[in-house]
Design an enzyme around this catalytic site. Structure first.
Site, PDB file in Angstrom:
ATOM      1  N   TYR A  35       0.857  -1.067  -0.039  1.00 16.03           N
ATOM      2  CA  TYR A  35       0.062   0.116  -0.007  1.00 16.03           C
ATOM      3  C   TYR A  35       0.765   1.255  -0.141  1.00 16.03           C
ATOM      4  CZ  TYR A  35      -2.962   3.645   2.067  1.00 16.03           C
ATOM      5  OH  TYR A  35      -3.600   4.867   2.231  1.00 16.03           O
TER       6      TYR A  35
ATOM      7  N   SER B 202      -3.552  12.426   8.602  1.00 13.57           N
ATOM      8  CA  SER B 202      -4.366  12.306   7.477  1.00 13.57           C
ATOM      9  C   SER B 202      -5.774  12.260   8.220  1.00 13.57           C
ATOM     10  CB  SER B 202      -3.909  11.429   6.801  1.00 13.57           C
ATOM     11  OG  SER B 202      -5.109  10.558   5.905  1.00 13.57           O
TER      12      SER B 202
ATOM     13  N   THR C 290      -6.379  18.592   1.150  1.00 16.32           N
ATOM     14  CA  THR C 290      -5.847  17.868  -0.077  1.00 16.32           C
ATOM     15  C   THR C 290      -6.958  18.170  -1.157  1.00 16.32           C
ATOM     16  OG1 THR C 290      -4.740  16.388   1.075  1.00 16.32           O
ATOM     17  CG2 THR C 290      -5.273  15.663  -0.869  1.00 16.32           C
TER      18      THR C 290
ATOM     19  N   ARG D  52      -4.889   1.861  -8.011  1.00 13.13           N
ATOM     20  CA  ARG D  52      -3.291   0.927  -7.870  1.00 13.13           C
ATOM     21  C   ARG D  52      -3.464  -0.441  -7.732  1.00 13.13           C
ATOM     22  NH1 ARG D  52      -3.569   5.225  -3.794  1.00 13.13           N
ATOM     23  NH2 ARG D  52      -4.354   3.515  -2.154  1.00 13.13           N
TER      24      ARG D  52
ATOM     25  N   LYS E 161      -2.646  21.222  -0.986  1.00  7.29           N
ATOM     26  CA  LYS E 161      -2.067  20.396  -1.375  1.00  7.29           C
ATOM     27  C   LYS E 161      -2.392  19.741  -2.727  1.00  7.29           C
ATOM     28  CE  LYS E 161      -0.325  16.003   0.521  1.00  7.29           C
ATOM     29  NZ  LYS E 161      -0.815  15.016  -0.016  1.00  7.29           N
TER      30      LYS E 161
ATOM     31  N   HIS F 158       0.411  13.712  -5.333  1.00  7.36           N
ATOM     32  CA  HIS F 158      -0.038  12.605  -4.276  1.00  7.36           C
ATOM     33  C   HIS F 158       1.035  11.344  -4.239  1.00  7.36           C
ATOM     34  CE1 HIS F 158      -3.711  12.179  -1.830  1.00  7.36           C
ATOM     35  NE2 HIS F 158      -3.149  10.726  -1.654  1.00  7.36           N
TER      36      HIS F 158
ATOM     37  N   ARG G 291       0.418   8.491  -7.101  1.00 11.23           N
ATOM     38  CA  ARG G 291      -0.663   7.517  -6.556  1.00 11.23           C
ATOM     39  C   ARG G 291      -2.110   7.944  -7.148  1.00 11.23           C
ATOM     40  NH1 ARG G 291       0.762   4.745  -2.099  1.00 11.23           N
ATOM     41  NH2 ARG G 291      -1.159   4.911  -1.009  1.00 11.23           N
TER      42      ARG G 291
HETATM   43  C1  LIG Z   1       0.652   5.098   1.821  1.00 11.89           C
HETATM   44  C2  LIG Z   1       0.174   6.486   1.539  1.00 11.89           C
HETATM   45  C3  LIG Z   1      -0.742   7.055   1.933  1.00 11.89           C
HETATM   46  C4  LIG Z   1      -1.140   8.541   1.718  1.00 11.89           C
HETATM   47  N1  LIG Z   1      -2.347   9.067   1.978  1.00 11.89           N
HETATM   48  C5  LIG Z   1      -2.471  10.186   1.869  1.00 11.89           C
HETATM   49  C6  LIG Z   1      -3.847  10.941   2.519  1.00 11.89           C
HETATM   50  O1  LIG Z   1      -4.465  10.282   3.470  1.00 11.89           O
HETATM   51  N2  LIG Z   1      -3.928  12.182   2.320  1.00 11.89           N
HETATM   52  C7  LIG Z   1      -3.114  12.997   1.574  1.00 11.89           C
HETATM   53  O2  LIG Z   1      -3.322  14.147   1.200  1.00 11.89           O
HETATM   54  N3  LIG Z   1      -2.020  12.418   0.884  1.00 11.89           N
HETATM   55  C8  LIG Z   1      -1.778  11.025   1.157  1.00 11.89           C
HETATM   56  N4  LIG Z   1      -0.567  10.671   0.578  1.00 11.89           N
HETATM   57  C9  LIG Z   1       0.364  11.127  -0.070  1.00 11.89           C
HETATM   58  C10 LIG Z   1       1.223  11.943   0.586  1.00 11.89           C
HETATM   59  O3  LIG Z   1       0.748  12.907   1.421  1.00 11.89           O
HETATM   60  C11 LIG Z   1       2.288  12.572  -0.133  1.00 11.89           C
HETATM   61  O4  LIG Z   1       1.915  13.451  -1.152  1.00 11.89           O
HETATM   62  C12 LIG Z   1       3.310  11.689  -1.039  1.00 11.89           C
HETATM   63  O5  LIG Z   1       3.641  10.479   0.043  1.00 11.89           O
HETATM   64  C13 LIG Z   1       4.557  12.100  -1.032  1.00 11.89           C
HETATM   65  O6  LIG Z   1       5.531  11.376  -1.877  1.00 11.89           O
HETATM   66  P1  LIG Z   1       6.631  10.449  -1.237  1.00 11.89           P
HETATM   67  O7  LIG Z   1       5.816   9.455  -0.589  1.00 11.89           O
HETATM   68  O8  LIG Z   1       7.504   9.989  -2.531  1.00 11.89           O
HETATM   69  O9  LIG Z   1       7.183  11.274  -0.313  1.00 11.89           O
HETATM   70  C14 LIG Z   1      -0.271   9.125   0.991  1.00 11.89           C
HETATM   71  C15 LIG Z   1       1.003   8.548   0.464  1.00 11.89           C
HETATM   72  C16 LIG Z   1       1.205   7.405   0.740  1.00 11.89           C
HETATM   73  C17 LIG Z   1       2.606   6.815   0.163  1.00 11.89           C
END
Ligand SMILES: Cc1cc2nc3c(=O)[nH]c(=O)nc-3n(C[C@H](O)[C@H](O)[C@H](O)COP(=O)(O)O)c2cc1C
Length: 381
Positions: A25, A107, A156, A165, A252, A276, A279
């Site tokens: 995940y 989050s 966000t 995914r 964001k 993100h 993702r």
């Molecule tokens: C496992 C996972 C869960 C995430 N869940 C959220 C979330 O709940 N809310 C959000 O704004 N971004 C979420 N993100 C995005 C992160 O805030 C961030 O934008 C991203 O992880 C940055 O990239 P990096 O993992 O390469 O540092 C998530 C990212 C990951 C990897």
């Protein structure tokens, strides 16, 4: 055990300690994962200028993000299900960030609730908001973040519809995991994780269950999430959210110059250049490749932050050099957490701090506040 010297080592250890469905995940991007990979790869295309015979004593990484003092320009990004990487994950990560002097962002889709995190921290943390159709619930979340004295709201913008995914679908991801033979096997092979998880009562989305109308248990939560994210969210909504919140606001998920220009006019305190973590829109450019253009367009009007692909202190330094006032890390701290709990998050921050400090010195700078594009030799992204 092998020595842990870089974020990659924490990732390898997390892979051994976290059940596959939760490790995957974290370590996944949308569809082909092309944007996820580009986020990391594009940092290596930026070359730094090596400078010599400059005074390298008394270095400092201290700066501010939205006017708040930070020991280095790195915040922990909001990540959903963090309490599934390690029991009580959000509480542990928040404590590690507080001790380190960097912001922790909780989050909306966390396992530990706003109140759980507030109960184990002494300084304000940041809260990330997803906007649901059920506005009463959104207002309540904002009010709960205020009551917990959160010092910034991170709104966000890039996940009103979920990207796909493949790994999550193949693994049948859910939280808590369903007790199918496949999931039982994934957990049974990670006994340390299981022991910790049995020792906590926090195993569901505690910001939501018991707070959102009609969600009293998990079986209804799955469909609730899919139905509830509001695909009609608009720039107009930013206005009432800002007003209801009344504190520092960070937008964001900005990756486009036109959107950055609109965001700068909302009166928000900062934007995060982000896709993100690769993702959502696979095929979008890396965050770092868009940063210079966005800084050139709106850097004079609004603070610009960046996330996506940061895996070292060098990466943070490159983002700062290209105009980011601050950065966020997602996976690096999740890997630390999955590998070693709170200690692992601290280690991830330590690795990044040391790399940034030495790199800054070798580029001939002593203060992060003095770092600018003049430390960049070349970039072609
Ligand atoms: C496992 C996972 C869960 C995430 N869940 C959220 C979330 O709940 N809310 C959000 O704004 N971004 C979420 N993100 C995005 C992160 O805030 C961030 O934008 C991203 O992880 C940055 O990239 P990096 O993992 O390469 O540092 C998530 C990212 C990951 C990897």
């Amino acid at each position: 055990m092998t020595q842990i010297l870089e974020i990659r080592d924490l990732k390898a250890l997390a892979k051994r300690r976290v059940p596959k469905l939760f490790f995957d995940y974290a370590d996944s991007g949308a569809w082909t994962e092309g944007t996820y990979r580009a986020n990391e790869e594009d940092f290596s295309k930026i070359k730094l200028r090596q400078r010599v015979l400059v005074d390298m004593t008394n270095r400092s990484l201290e700066t501010t993000m939205i006017g708040q003092e930070v020991s280095m320009p790195v915040a922990l990004a909001p990540t959903g299900l963090t309490g599934m990487q390690h029991a009580d994950g959000e509480m542990l990560a928040a404590q590690a960030a507080e001790a380190y002097g960097v912001p922790f962002t909780l989050s909306t889709m966390s396992i530990c609730s706003i109140e759980d995190v507030a109960s184990v921290t002494t300084k304000p943390f940041w809260f990330q908001l997803y906007v649901m159709r059920e506005r009463g619930f959104v207002l309540d979340l904002i009010d709960r973040a205020k009551a917990a004295k959160c010092s910034a709201l991170v709104l966000t913008l890039d996940l009103q519809i979920l990207g796909q995914r493949h790994k999550d679908l193949r693994n049948g991801l859910s939280a808590p995991p369903r007790l199918t033979p496949k999931h039982l096997w994934m957990m049974a092979t990670r006994p340390r994780w299981c022991m910790k998880m049995l020792g906590t009562k926090r195993r569901t989305f505690r910001n939501i269950v018991g707070h959102a109308k009609g969600v009293t248990e998990l079986s209804s939560l799955h469909s609730w999430t899919a139905e509830q994210f509001d695909p009609q969210l608009s720039w107009k909504d930013v206005e009432w959210i800002k007003e209801r919140w009344g504190g520092p606001l960070i937008l964001k998920g900005i990756l486009d110059v036109e959107d950055a220009k609109i965001a700068a006019k909302t009166g928000a305190d900062a934007i995060v250049v982000s896709n993100h973590g690769g993702r959502q829109l696979d095929g979008a450019p890396s965050s770092i490749s868009m940063l210079p253009r966005i800084v050139d367009a709106v850097g004079g009007e609004i603070e610009v932050h960046l996330d996506g692909g940061i895996r070292s202190g060098q990466d943070v330094l490159k983002a700062v050099a290209l105009g980011a006032k601050g950065t966020f890390i997602g996976r690096p701290f999740l890997y630390g957490l999955g590998a070693m709990g709170k200690e692992g998050v601290t280690l991830a921050l330590d690795i990044i701090r040391k790399e940034m400090d030495i790199t800054m010195a070798l580029c001939g700078k002593r203060r992060i506040a003095d770092v600018s594009r003049d430390i960049i030799a070349d970039y072609a992204m």
